[in-house]
Scaffold this motif. Structure first.
Motif, mmCIF file in Angstrom:
data_model
loop_
_atom_site.group_PDB
_atom_site.id
_atom_site.type_symbol
_atom_site.label_atom_id
_atom_site.label_comp_id
_atom_site.label_asym_id
_atom_site.label_seq_id
_atom_site.Cartn_x
_atom_site.Cartn_y
_atom_site.Cartn_z
ATOM 1 N N ASP A 301 0.845 -1.206 0.000
ATOM 2 C CA ASP A 301 0.000 0.000 0.000
ATOM 3 C C ASP A 301 0.875 1.249 0.000
ATOM 4 O O ASP A 301 0.498 2.276 0.544
ATOM 5 C CB ASP A 301 -0.976 -0.009 1.189
ATOM 6 C CG ASP A 301 -0.263 -0.002 2.526
ATOM 7 O OD1 ASP A 301 0.990 -0.088 2.548
ATOM 8 O OD2 ASP A 301 -0.947 0.080 3.560
ATOM 9 N N GLU A 303 2.694 4.649 -0.973
ATOM 10 C CA GLU A 303 2.235 5.899 -1.603
ATOM 11 C C GLU A 303 0.731 5.942 -1.832
ATOM 12 O O GLU A 303 0.244 6.438 -2.854
ATOM 13 C CB GLU A 303 2.977 6.132 -2.921
ATOM 14 C CG GLU A 303 4.437 6.448 -2.673
ATOM 15 C CD GLU A 303 5.250 6.526 -3.949
ATOM 16 O OE1 GLU A 303 4.666 6.775 -4.993
ATOM 17 O OE2 GLU A 303 6.461 6.319 -3.854
ATOM 18 N N ASP A 304 0.012 5.343 -0.877
ATOM 19 C CA ASP A 304 -1.446 5.417 -0.908
ATOM 20 C C ASP A 304 -2.075 4.749 -2.135
ATOM 21 O O ASP A 304 -3.168 5.128 -2.567
ATOM 22 C CB ASP A 304 -1.904 6.883 -0.831
ATOM 23 C CG ASP A 304 -2.973 7.048 0.239
ATOM 24 O OD1 ASP A 304 -3.169 6.095 1.021
ATOM 25 O OD2 ASP A 304 -3.625 8.101 0.270
ATOM 26 N N VAL A 305 -1.346 3.795 -2.700
ATOM 27 C CA VAL A 305 -1.908 3.022 -3.825
ATOM 28 C C VAL A 305 -1.764 1.555 -3.471
ATOM 29 O O VAL A 305 -0.676 1.094 -3.130
ATOM 30 C CB VAL A 305 -1.151 3.301 -5.145
ATOM 31 C CG1 VAL A 305 -1.673 2.410 -6.267
ATOM 32 C CG2 VAL A 305 -1.290 4.764 -5.540
ATOM 33 N N THR A 307 -1.204 -2.010 -4.451
ATOM 34 C CA THR A 307 -0.676 -2.680 -5.637
ATOM 35 C C THR A 307 -0.609 -4.174 -5.367
ATOM 36 O O THR A 307 -0.072 -4.599 -4.337
ATOM 37 C CB THR A 307 0.741 -2.172 -5.969
ATOM 38 O OG1 THR A 307 0.715 -0.760 -5.950
ATOM 39 C CG2 THR A 307 1.191 -2.649 -7.342
ATOM 40 N N GLY A 342 -9.464 1.859 -10.001
ATOM 41 C CA GLY A 342 -8.091 1.423 -10.285
ATOM 42 C C GLY A 342 -7.914 0.990 -11.726
ATOM 43 O O GLY A 342 -8.756 1.269 -12.574
ATOM 44 N N SER A 359 -3.560 -1.884 -9.669
ATOM 45 C CA SER A 359 -3.240 -0.692 -8.873
ATOM 46 C C SER A 359 -4.547 0.018 -8.535
ATOM 47 O O SER A 359 -5.357 0.260 -9.436
ATOM 48 C CB SER A 359 -2.379 0.293 -9.660
ATOM 49 O OG SER A 359 -1.291 -0.370 -10.239
ATOM 50 N N PRO A 361 -5.780 3.441 -6.258
ATOM 51 C CA PRO A 361 -5.534 4.533 -5.308
ATOM 52 C C PRO A 361 -6.415 4.365 -4.071
ATOM 53 O O PRO A 361 -7.586 4.010 -4.207
ATOM 54 C CB PRO A 361 -5.929 5.788 -6.095
ATOM 55 C CG PRO A 361 -5.876 5.374 -7.529
ATOM 56 C CD PRO A 361 -6.243 3.928 -7.556
ATOM 57 N N SER A 366 -10.122 9.603 -4.748
ATOM 58 C CA SER A 366 -10.021 8.899 -6.026
ATOM 59 C C SER A 366 -10.934 7.687 -6.094
ATOM 60 O O SER A 366 -10.901 6.927 -7.042
ATOM 61 C CB SER A 366 -8.572 8.481 -6.262
ATOM 62 O OG SER A 366 -8.073 7.870 -5.114
ATOM 63 N N GLN A 367 -11.723 7.480 -5.055
ATOM 64 C CA GLN A 367 -12.623 6.317 -5.049
ATOM 65 C C GLN A 367 -13.980 6.642 -5.664
ATOM 66 O O GLN A 367 -14.544 7.681 -5.377
ATOM 67 C CB GLN A 367 -12.895 5.874 -3.603
ATOM 68 C CG GLN A 367 -11.681 5.338 -2.901
ATOM 69 C CD GLN A 367 -11.185 4.067 -3.527
ATOM 70 O OE1 GLN A 367 -11.951 3.137 -3.694
ATOM 71 N NE2 GLN A 367 -9.926 4.039 -3.920
#
Ligand SMILES: Nc1ncnc2c1ncn2[C@@H]1O[C@H](COP(=O)(O)OP(=O)(O)OP(=O)(O)O)[C@@H](O)[C@H]1O
Ligand SMILES: [Mg+2]
Length: 374
Positions: A301, A303-305, A307, A342, A359, A361, A366-367
């Motif tokens: 998780d 950088e707030d993403v 993956t 994503g 990926s 966010p 961004s959701q």
């Protein structure tokens, strides 16, 4: 002062032209050129910026012709004044006073064309070309809007389908648990009772065989339930992926590693389920096609993403295989990723291996709106 003339062609439905020009003589020359070309037009002349603004706000012109330098302003000021209109008509500079480079930079601003006043013989053709270009641009903008709207609808529909499927899966899992699982467990208890109260060795052997069959059926129904509704997700995403990796390694014999920067990932339920289903489909594909020795799963998780990466060292996927119209696994993952804001990347090289990378966010901005998935 606004003056209007009718030039050339049949009077019904003439083209509406606005001419920004401070010289009455030059305006007459333009009218004459259009008349000669047989272009049916209603042509109005204005010579101040205020008149120009009033005219374009009151009337919808098909074409604007503009001298470059006028007292106190230039055609570029008139062009800027058009920015409030939703659709700008073709705007043609008709001037003798500017150099080529100024004309080029004007066209860079979006002005449709430039014609020297000495070339009025070409005016009708330049107008025709500018109108055509404008129509093409408008048609493209409309098509782009329609495409974007259709893609949005498709993503929403895919999201709706995914949640409907997950809801349905949850309901089937509950039925298997309550009806089949419950009955199998009760039958097993009854067999245990018969074992305790009987002594005939032949009967005992049959009971033993039946108990083993029941145990097998209980195991199978638990496996099916887990695939339908991964209750392991209740223990967190990392635990669920760990369970997937361990059972994959046991079932296939392919060496499977799992790494994370955070064992306590807590994304939303819909992101968790998307990541879980992505890992599940990627591993299913590995077992079916990759012909590999090792699989590496990485989940982070940073950088707030969120993956998730599933990498194998197998044969890779060809272009042709990726475009197979009967294959929906990877295509479905792309759509599923979009439903949680994503995206999915597939990186593959023939003979080297494949990586499926999800990926998403994690910041709330961004959701998309949360969807009840099960
Ligand atoms: N890890 C992999 N290694 C090699 N080939 C792969 C791998 N994953 C997918 N493929 C190839 O890519 C194709 C597309 O995969 P996808 O998951 O989209 O469809 P599918 O598995 O064939 O069908 P479905 O998932 O709809 O049951 C597969 O048919 C296979 O040829
Ligand atoms: Mg597949």
């Amino acid at each position: 002062m606004i003056t209007s003339n009718h030039v050339g062609g049949p009077p019904d439905n003439p083209m509406k032209i606005l001419h920004l020009e401070d010289s009455a003589l030059d305006h007459q020359l333009v009218c004459h050129a259009l008349n000669k070309a047989g272009l049916g037009a209603e042509i109005s002349r204005v010579d101040t910026l205020a008149q120009f603004c009033t005219a374009v706000n009151q009337t919808s012109f098909d074409v604007i012709l503009a001298d470059y330098r006028l007292p106190g302003f230039t055609a570029l000021d008139a062009w800027s004044a058009l920015s409030t209109l939703s659709v700008r008509p073709p705007f043609i500079l008709l001037s003798g006073a500017i150099g080529e480079s100024a004309a080029v930079s004007a066209i860079h601003l979006g002005i449709s064309d430039y014609l020297h006043k000495d070339d009025l013989g070409k005016l009708a053709r330049v107008i025709g070309r500018a109108l055509e270009m404008n129509q093409t641009r408008a048609a493209k903008a409309k098509a782009d809007l329609e495409l974007a709207a259709s893609e949005k609808r498709l993503t929403e529909f895919a999201g709706y389908l995914q949640s409907a499927i997950e809801r349905e899966r949850g309901a089937i899992a509950r039925e298997i648990h309550d009806d089949i699982g419950g009955s199998l467990a009760a039958a097993k208890l009854d067999l245990a009772w018969v074992t305790r109260h009987g002594s005939d060795p032949t009967i005992q052997a049959h009971i033993q065989a039946a108990t083993e069959m029941l145990q097998h059926a209980l195991g199978a129904s638990q496996r099916i339930m887990m695939n339908l509704r991964p209750s392991i997700l209740d223990q967190g995403l990392f635990a669920a992926i760990q369970w997937l990796a361990t059972s994959f390694e046991k079932r296939t014999g392919i060496q499977t590693s799992l790494r994370t920067n955070n064992e306590h990932l807590t994304p939303s339920k819909s992101i968790e389920l998307t990541a879980y289903r992505t890992a599940q489909e990627a591993l299913t594909n590995v077992s079916k096609y990759a012909n590999c020795k090792r699989v590496a799963i990485e989940i982070s998780d940073a950088e707030d993403v969120l993956t998730l990466e599933v990498t194998d060292d197998g044969k890779g996927i060809s272009e042709h295989e990726l475009k197979n119209p009967d294959a929906f696994g990877i295509r479905g993952l792309h759509e599923r990723a979009k439903t949680v804001g994503g995206w999915l990347d597939v990186s593959t090289r023939q003979g080297v291996g494949t990586s499926i990378i999800l990926s998403v966010p994690l910041s709330p901005a961004s959701q998309p709106l949360p969807q009840e998935q099960f």
